[in-house]
Design a protein around this motif. Sequence first.
Motif, PDB file in Angstrom:
ATOM      1  N   GLY A 173       0.844  -1.183   0.000  1.00 19.03           N
ATOM      2  CA  GLY A 173       0.000   0.000   0.000  1.00 19.03           C
ATOM      3  C   GLY A 173       0.878   1.230   0.000  1.00 19.03           C
ATOM      4  N   HIS A 174       0.569   2.184   0.815  1.00 11.04           N
ATOM      5  CA  HIS A 174       1.336   3.383   1.097  1.00 11.04           C
ATOM      6  C   HIS A 174       1.327   4.417  -0.020  1.00 11.04           C
ATOM      7  N   HIS A 209      -0.516   6.617  -2.010  1.00  8.06           N
ATOM      8  CA  HIS A 209      -1.882   7.102  -1.917  1.00  8.06           C
ATOM      9  C   HIS A 209      -2.333   7.846  -3.179  1.00  8.06           C
ATOM     10  N   ARG A 210      -1.919   7.305  -4.304  1.00  8.30           N
ATOM     11  CA  ARG A 210      -2.295   7.850  -5.594  1.00  8.30           C
ATOM     12  C   ARG A 210      -2.499   6.671  -6.547  1.00  8.30           C
TER      13      ARG A 210
END
Length: 108
Positions: free
Chosen positions: A98-99, A101-102
């Motif tokens: 994840g991480h 955030h685009r």
Amino acid sequence: GQFRCCGGRCLVLNSQLYSAMECEANAEALEMAKEQESWLLNVHTDPREDVLVFSHIPPFLFDEDEPKGYFNIAPDVRRGLLASVGRLAARRKAWFCGHFHRNAGGWT
């Protein structure tokens, strides 16, 4: 940690510990990072199985030689991590994280 699912080996890494290695945050985090790396180096896989790696912070976003940014792991730490995962025998490997955030692409 690790678990098996549908004939594959799943490895779960605490990527926050790799971030701690970047800045030598604190002694406890560095010790835990060393323990995780030792564990990873002792994981043995079967070349007939798939290996899936899960972490929050990706080692890189678009290129393994990219510079350090907010959304990836620093290159000097990244090289060791990729080598540790790269040595695992596997039919196929995939890394899920994840991480970022685009949207990273894949849309038409």
